[in-house]
Design a protein around this motif. Structure first.
Motif, short mmCIF file in Angstrom:
data_model
loop_
_atom_site.label_atom_id
_atom_site.label_comp_id
_atom_site.label_asym_id
_atom_site.label_seq_id
_atom_site.Cartn_x
_atom_site.Cartn_y
_atom_site.Cartn_z
N GLU A 91 0.64 -1.14 0.00
CA GLU A 91 -0.10 0.02 -0.22
C GLU A 91 1.16 1.58 -0.23
O GLU A 91 1.69 1.11 0.85
N SER A 92 0.59 2.05 -0.95
CA SER A 92 1.20 3.18 -0.97
C SER A 92 -0.13 4.65 -1.28
O SER A 92 -0.41 4.61 -2.25
N ASP A 93 0.45 5.59 -0.44
CA ASP A 93 0.19 7.07 -0.89
C ASP A 93 0.34 7.80 -2.43
O ASP A 93 -0.13 8.63 -3.12
N GLU A 94 1.56 6.86 -3.25
CA GLU A 94 2.85 7.69 -4.24
C GLU A 94 2.64 7.13 -4.91
O GLU A 94 3.26 7.24 -5.55
N GLY A 95 1.58 5.85 -5.27
CA GLY A 95 0.99 5.29 -6.45
C GLY A 95 1.55 3.69 -5.83
O GLY A 95 2.17 3.34 -5.11
N ALA A 96 1.88 2.94 -7.57
CA ALA A 96 1.93 1.91 -7.95
C ALA A 96 3.04 1.96 -6.88
O ALA A 96 3.80 2.29 -7.35
N LEU A 97 3.88 -0.15 -5.82
CA LEU A 97 4.94 -0.18 -6.44
C LEU A 97 4.46 -1.78 -6.22
O LEU A 97 4.70 -2.00 -6.83
N PRO A 98 6.27 -2.11 -6.46
CA PRO A 98 6.52 -2.98 -7.26
C PRO A 98 6.27 -4.59 -6.12
O PRO A 98 6.21 -3.65 -4.70
N ALA A 99 5.40 -5.36 -6.44
CA ALA A 99 5.29 -6.80 -6.36
C ALA A 99 6.54 -7.67 -5.68
O ALA A 99 7.04 -7.36 -6.54
N HIS A 100 6.66 -8.44 -4.39
CA HIS A 100 7.15 -9.27 -4.29
C HIS A 100 6.37 -11.07 -4.61
O HIS A 100 6.11 -11.61 -3.43
N PRO A 101 7.44 -11.43 -5.67
CA PRO A 101 6.56 -13.14 -5.71
C PRO A 101 7.79 -14.11 -5.57
O PRO A 101 8.82 -13.21 -5.38
N ILE A 102 7.51 -14.40 -4.73
CA ILE A 102 8.33 -15.63 -3.56
C ILE A 102 7.52 -17.01 -3.43
O ILE A 102 6.87 -17.35 -3.33
N HIS A 103 8.37 -17.99 -3.65
CA HIS A 103 8.10 -19.58 -3.73
C HIS A 103 7.93 -19.67 -2.03
O HIS A 103 8.71 -18.99 -1.42
N LEU A 104 7.50 -20.45 -1.62
CA LEU A 104 7.31 -21.54 -0.92
C LEU A 104 7.43 -22.92 -0.05
O LEU A 104 6.69 -23.46 -1.07
N TRP A 105 8.47 -23.16 0.15
CA TRP A 105 8.78 -24.98 -0.01
C TRP A 105 8.36 -24.74 2.07
O TRP A 105 8.60 -24.79 2.60
N LEU A 106 6.99 -25.70 2.53
CA LEU A 106 5.84 -25.57 3.42
C LEU A 106 6.58 -27.01 4.29
O LEU A 106 6.78 -27.61 3.47
N GLY A 107 7.73 -26.64 5.61
CA GLY A 107 7.84 -27.91 5.52
C GLY A 107 6.49 -28.19 6.49
O GLY A 107 5.41 -27.98 6.52
N GLU A 108 6.61 -29.73 7.40
CA GLU A 108 6.37 -29.98 8.29
C GLU A 108 6.22 -29.59 9.66
O GLU A 108 6.98 -29.00 9.43
N GLU A 109 4.98 -29.98 9.96
CA GLU A 109 5.10 -29.35 11.47
C GLU A 109 6.15 -29.88 12.66
O GLU A 109 6.79 -30.39 12.72
N GLY A 110 7.16 -28.32 13.27
CA GLY A 110 8.14 -28.14 13.99
C GLY A 110 9.59 -28.60 12.72
O GLY A 110 10.79 -28.99 13.17
N GLU A 111 9.47 -28.42 11.11
CA GLU A 111 10.63 -28.67 10.65
C GLU A 111 10.88 -27.40 10.10
O GLU A 111 9.81 -26.07 10.23
N HIS A 112 11.84 -26.73 9.05
CA HIS A 112 12.04 -25.40 8.20
C HIS A 112 11.25 -25.84 7.64
O HIS A 112 10.61 -26.41 6.46
N SER A 113 10.72 -24.07 7.02
CA SER A 113 10.38 -23.69 5.17
C SER A 113 11.78 -23.21 5.17
O SER A 113 12.06 -22.70 5.12
#
Length: 144
Positions: A91-113
């Motif tokens: 969100e910005s009052d000054e106009g459009a800002l670039p978005a961040h596209p990100i991949h996610l590898w979701l770990g199991e509970e108690g593991e790293h992602s």
């Protein structure tokens, strides 16, 4: 005294200087307006078939913390099988800002992602186990 200094230097060298802070992922300092989630179809591209868009003040900080505290690591997962695409928009009052596209590898509970910027497919960033648990709760809510 000199022996103590030499011992300290030796400990630092053997530990790989692990006392130094690790590099983390960055987002813009602007307020995040939304986090869109989709299933990954192809590495390096965002799937435009959105599963859910988070816009509330409770979940946005969780995504921000998970991403900005993830530390850059060497590859330790199969990078061909990302689970989700995230599109972070601002969100910005000054106009459009670039978005961040990100991949996610979701770990199991108690593991790293793991996160990866879609424009930098050579760097993975690892979350804490606790952040994985928080992410799993959020993403489980959209898969029901």
């Amino acid at each position: 005294m000199l022996n103590k200094v030499m011992a300290f230097i030796l400990i630092l060298a053997l530990s790989g200087c692990s006392l130094l802070p690790k590099e983390t992922m960055d987002l813009l300092d602007e307020e995040i307006s939304s986090v869109s989630i989709s299933k990954t179809m192809e590495l390096g591209e965002i799937n435009e078939s959105i599963l859910h868009v988070f816009t509330d003040d409770e979940t946005i900080p969780i995504f921000r913390e998970a991403i900005t505290t993830a530390t850059k690591e060497t590859y330790s997962i199969d990078i061909d099988t990302s689970d989700y695409d995230l599109l972070i928009e601002y969100e910005s009052d000054e106009g459009a800002l670039p978005a961040h596209p990100i991949h996610l590898w979701l770990g199991e509970e108690g593991e790293h992602s793991y996160f990866m910027y879609m424009i930098d497919t050579e760097t993975l960033c690892k979350t804490s186990n606790n952040m994985t648990n928080s992410l799993r709760l959020l993403l489980h809510s959209i898969n029901q």
